[in-house]
Design a protein around this motif. Structure first.
Motif, PDB file in Angstrom:
ATOM      1  N   GLU A 152      16.041  20.920   7.690  1.00 33.81           N
ATOM      2  CA  GLU A 152      16.784  19.831   7.712  1.00 33.81           C
ATOM      3  C   GLU A 152      18.188  20.255   7.732  1.00 33.81           C
ATOM      4  O   GLU A 152      18.910  21.268   7.190  1.00 33.81           O
ATOM      5  CB  GLU A 152      16.541  19.430   6.140  1.00 33.81           C
TER       6      GLU A 152
ATOM      7  N   THR B 110      13.849  19.523  13.612  1.00 29.35           N
ATOM      8  CA  THR B 110      13.115  19.264  12.339  1.00 29.35           C
ATOM      9  C   THR B 110      12.193  20.202  11.836  1.00 29.35           C
ATOM     10  O   THR B 110      11.935  20.381  10.692  1.00 29.35           O
ATOM     11  CB  THR B 110      12.325  17.890  12.871  1.00 29.35           C
ATOM     12  N   GLN B 111      11.508  21.122  12.739  1.00 29.37           N
ATOM     13  CA  GLN B 111      10.666  22.090  12.397  1.00 29.37           C
ATOM     14  C   GLN B 111      11.404  23.181  11.931  1.00 29.37           C
ATOM     15  O   GLN B 111      10.763  23.933  11.123  1.00 29.37           O
ATOM     16  CB  GLN B 111       9.736  22.365  13.434  1.00 29.37           C
TER      17      GLN B 111
ATOM     18  N   GLU C 164      20.652  21.365  13.991  1.00 28.59           N
ATOM     19  CA  GLU C 164      20.950  20.859  15.230  1.00 28.59           C
ATOM     20  C   GLU C 164      20.875  21.810  16.253  1.00 28.59           C
ATOM     21  O   GLU C 164      21.434  22.636  16.153  1.00 28.59           O
ATOM     22  CB  GLU C 164      22.352  19.809  15.201  1.00 28.59           C
TER      23      GLU C 164
ATOM     24  N   GLY D 242       5.008  15.853  15.671  1.00 29.08           N
ATOM     25  CA  GLY D 242       6.113  15.612  16.570  1.00 29.08           C
ATOM     26  C   GLY D 242       5.768  14.899  17.922  1.00 29.08           C
ATOM     27  O   GLY D 242       4.678  14.444  18.016  1.00 29.08           O
TER      28      GLY D 242
END
Length: 219
Positions: free
Chosen positions: A114, A110-111, A117, A73
């Motif tokens: 999936e 993302t961590q 938000e 990232g």
């Protein structure tokens, strides 16, 4: 994070060693008549007693960077300060390391998982949006929660949960929804000895503080 820290300190070390080489070069070109009287150099405080011939030791290292990108990232607005940085064939180690950086929302989401938000929800709180499955139905859920560091982990604890579904579903699924939007996220890839000590919400992401003694950056 491990690659990030390695890149940070490797860049600093390269700069420091280049500056040292330049100083030595200038001294070598100076006229013998202008050379200062030799003086004994004090041993820097904290220098290891088992210092080897091929080791490099830096007393204090400061670094600021607008952006650091790694395979895991990226971080922005990075500030790092290390003390007692030792580089040898056994790796890079720091007697003490303090790090402050912003983890952008998209990277943090993302961590976490999936379809998650994350965003700033105002008043120092984080917003979480994801879709969950309840009684065979996929239902969007949004939550707003407080953020803190706990035992080296990033924790988001929801204060309000909103299910985008019928009222009966809200009643049945509220507990399950709350569990799925409660985030307890370990800081992944952190070198041994470094841990998350503080976190807050800003417009661009999570502002994280990490600190530790005896930090092994790489072997």
């Amino acid at each position: 994070m491990r690659n990030f820290l390695l890149g940070v300190l490797s860049g600093v070390l390269a700069t420091a060693l280049a500056a040292t080489a330049l100083v030595l070069s200038v001294r070598g070109e100076a006229s013998p008549t202008s050379a200062p009287t030799p003086m004994a150099s004090p041993v820097p405080s904290g220098r290891p007693t088992d210092f080897a011939a091929d080791d490099t030791w830096l007393g204090v290292v400061d670094l600021n960077s607008s952006e650091i990108v790694t395979s895991g990232g990226g971080f922005i607005d990075v500030s790092a300060k290390g003390r007692g940085i030792r580089v040898s064939d056994r790796g890079i180690h720091a007697q003490h390391l303090d790090l402050e950086a912003t983890l952008p929302w998209a990277v943090a989401a993302t961590q976490v998982g999936e379809g998650v938000e994350l965003y700033a929800a105002g008043s120092g709180r984080a917003g979480i949006s994801r879709t969950i499955e309840v009684l065979g139905q996929r239902v969007p859920v949004k939550a707003t929660g407080t953020v803190r560091a706990d035992n080296g982990e990033l924790v988001i604890e929801p204060e309000s949960v909103d299910l985008d579904g019928p009222d009966w579903l809200d009643t049945v699924a509220s507990a399950a929804a709350r569990a799925l939007v409660t985030i307890r996220q370990p800081v992944q890839g952190v070198p041994d000895g470094l841990r998350l000590t503080g976190v807050s919400v800003i417009d661009t992401g999570f502002r994280a503080t990490l600190s530790g003694d005896g930090v092994t950056i790489t072997n």
